[in-house]
Design an enzyme around this catalytic site. Sequence first.
Site, PDB file in Angstrom:
ATOM      1  CE  LYS A 206      -3.770  -0.001   2.302  1.00 54.82           C
ATOM      2  NZ  LYS A 206      -4.852  -0.066   3.294  1.00 54.82           N
ATOM      3  CD  GLU A 212       8.732  -7.171   6.579  1.00 52.10           C
ATOM      4  OE1 GLU A 212       8.778  -7.289   7.710  1.00 52.10           O
ATOM      5  OE2 GLU A 212       8.368  -6.298   5.971  1.00 52.10           O
ATOM      6  N   GLY A 267      -5.611  -5.043   5.120  1.00 53.62           N
ATOM      7  CA  GLY A 267      -4.604  -5.934   4.384  1.00 53.62           C
ATOM      8  C   GLY A 267      -5.191  -7.269   4.447  1.00 53.62           C
ATOM      9  NE  ARG A 268      -7.295  -8.192  10.375  1.00 52.51           N
ATOM     10  CZ  ARG A 268      -6.801  -6.985  10.807  1.00 52.51           C
ATOM     11  NH1 ARG A 268      -5.592  -6.736  10.342  1.00 52.51           N
ATOM     12  NH2 ARG A 268      -7.299  -6.408  11.938  1.00 52.51           N
ATOM     13  CD  GLU A 353      -2.630  -8.528  10.849  1.00 51.80           C
ATOM     14  OE1 GLU A 353      -1.467  -8.875  10.931  1.00 51.80           O
ATOM     15  OE2 GLU A 353      -3.055  -8.248   9.873  1.00 51.80           O
ATOM     16  CG  HIS A 384      -2.023 -41.040   8.757  1.00 48.83           C
ATOM     17  ND1 HIS A 384      -1.729 -42.404   9.053  1.00 48.83           N
ATOM     18  CD2 HIS A 384      -3.088 -40.868   8.071  1.00 48.83           C
ATOM     19  CE1 HIS A 384      -2.834 -42.722   8.250  1.00 48.83           C
ATOM     20  NE2 HIS A 384      -3.296 -41.899   7.647  1.00 48.83           N
ATOM     21  CE  LYS A 512       4.964  -4.423  10.212  1.00 48.76           C
ATOM     22  NZ  LYS A 512       3.747  -3.694   9.318  1.00 48.76           N
TER      23      LYS A 512
END
Length: 548
Positions: A206, A212, A267-268, A353, A384, A512
Amino acid sequence: MSRLSELPQWHKLQQYFHSVSEVSIRSLFSADSERFGNWSQKVGMLFVDYSKHRLDETGLGLLIDLARARQLELRREQMFRGELINFTEKRAALHTALRSGTDRQIKVNGTDVIPQISAVMQRMSAFVQQVRSGEWIGYSGKPITDVVNIGIGGSDLGPRMLVRALDAYTEPRLNFHFVANVDGAEISTVLERVDPERVLFIVESKTFSTIETMTNAATARQWLLSHAGDPQAVSRHFVAVSTNTAAVSEFGIDPANMFEFWDWVGGRYSVWSAIGLPVALAIGMQGFTELLEGARLMDAHFQTAPLRRNLPVLLGLIGIWYCNFHGCRTHAILPYAQPLALLPDYLQQAEMESNGKCVTREGETVDYATAPVLWGGTGVNGQHAFFQLLHQGTQMVPADFIIPKHVPHTLTHHQQILYANFVAQTEALLHGRTSQQVADEMRSQGYADEEIAALAPHRSFPGNRPSTSIVLDRLCPQSLGSLLALYEHKIFVQGVIWDINSFDQWGVELGKQLAGTVLQEIQSARQTGTHDPSTAGLIRYYLQQVDS
């Protein structure tokens, strides 16, 4: 608004829980021969069975009373109207507008956002057509064959999950890759697999400043220029999903190839926006439209269905029942479909979040549990591995089992085995196996009484463990759109009950900020900040190892 723990509806639920805490799900079926029909329903392409829960009509009615006391219906309408319900950031939470269609007005701060959404969708459509048809060419005149999405968090998890889930609908000429981790191993591996003359990078950020994402994007840009030589090549191989035109242009991306989204898109919750560009490239703009249509169908159901027959409300309240009254601290997502392997990861961010908060809207510390830890994995593989804990562990873990009824492949026998396991596991969690059942079975197999007495405790398990079963007609864009919207609204419902802001994420910011300080110290090879002894020791250890 009154504190949740002070509400009379909350106290009634506490009293009710103490009277039924040991009730068995089997007894609920015995008491209501129509329970399966009354506690399951179909919405669009989703069939949801929520009958295997330790809850009856009385308890559900009390939970609905609690939802009304928390003004759920009003909060719901505030969200859909575009009010600034994300009050800590003074933003709307209007991801629903992205899939609402063009025949209505939705205003944010007095401006109708539908024309903006439509304009971006039209530009996406034109771009998708160019790339998929081969008309969009790289610096050497060759069409694109590989698409690399560079993002993190919501700019990665949603597109990555959807492209994998909808692989059966993907343009076979295109290969898709995703880079999120700043660990150089991820982008190095991807760059080794793609052709610089045929690759398209989508940089999703954005602000176009996420460290990152921009570190990975800069590495990709440097790699491309090492092959192409000409900086003009960047505009043929990079596009951006961002709001920062100046930074995008400085990077070398033509602003005409920047796809916008807005601060009222969290964002999510952003995969419905231009963040979904990799999805549209994979399944085509028609497929992306069907994804939006599936979500829109669930939006309409959430807005209009009575609370007792409203799937997001019901799943949200059932989650409240287990989290706040049974004390369940985790919730499992178990897709019985390999293409949905990344769904638990996607929902982890969506739920944890959003509702991983400990402060109410009024700024008070909560005195009740909020979001459980969400985890999971593909069902048959899990059987399993971690299913042992679900069946015989000391904690109760509510679980969502998810499967498509019809599949695109022709291996019918495989799907029959898969569906049989899907059904059988929920049955096993419900019934368990008593010591007497184990003893009878072992006796019929010729075991001696001494062996039975020694082994029966290890082979029996309690059952009475809850699950929800979700059956998709088929795994397609529309059904997946409905499924994701179902979970989004369930999360919203729970946030309203807990009186928290489900749309900010201040908890990720401090790390951050501190990482920036530590990075400066590492790059300058000297410590300048004030740290606790452990942090200082770790920085010093790294610098010593690098120097040596």
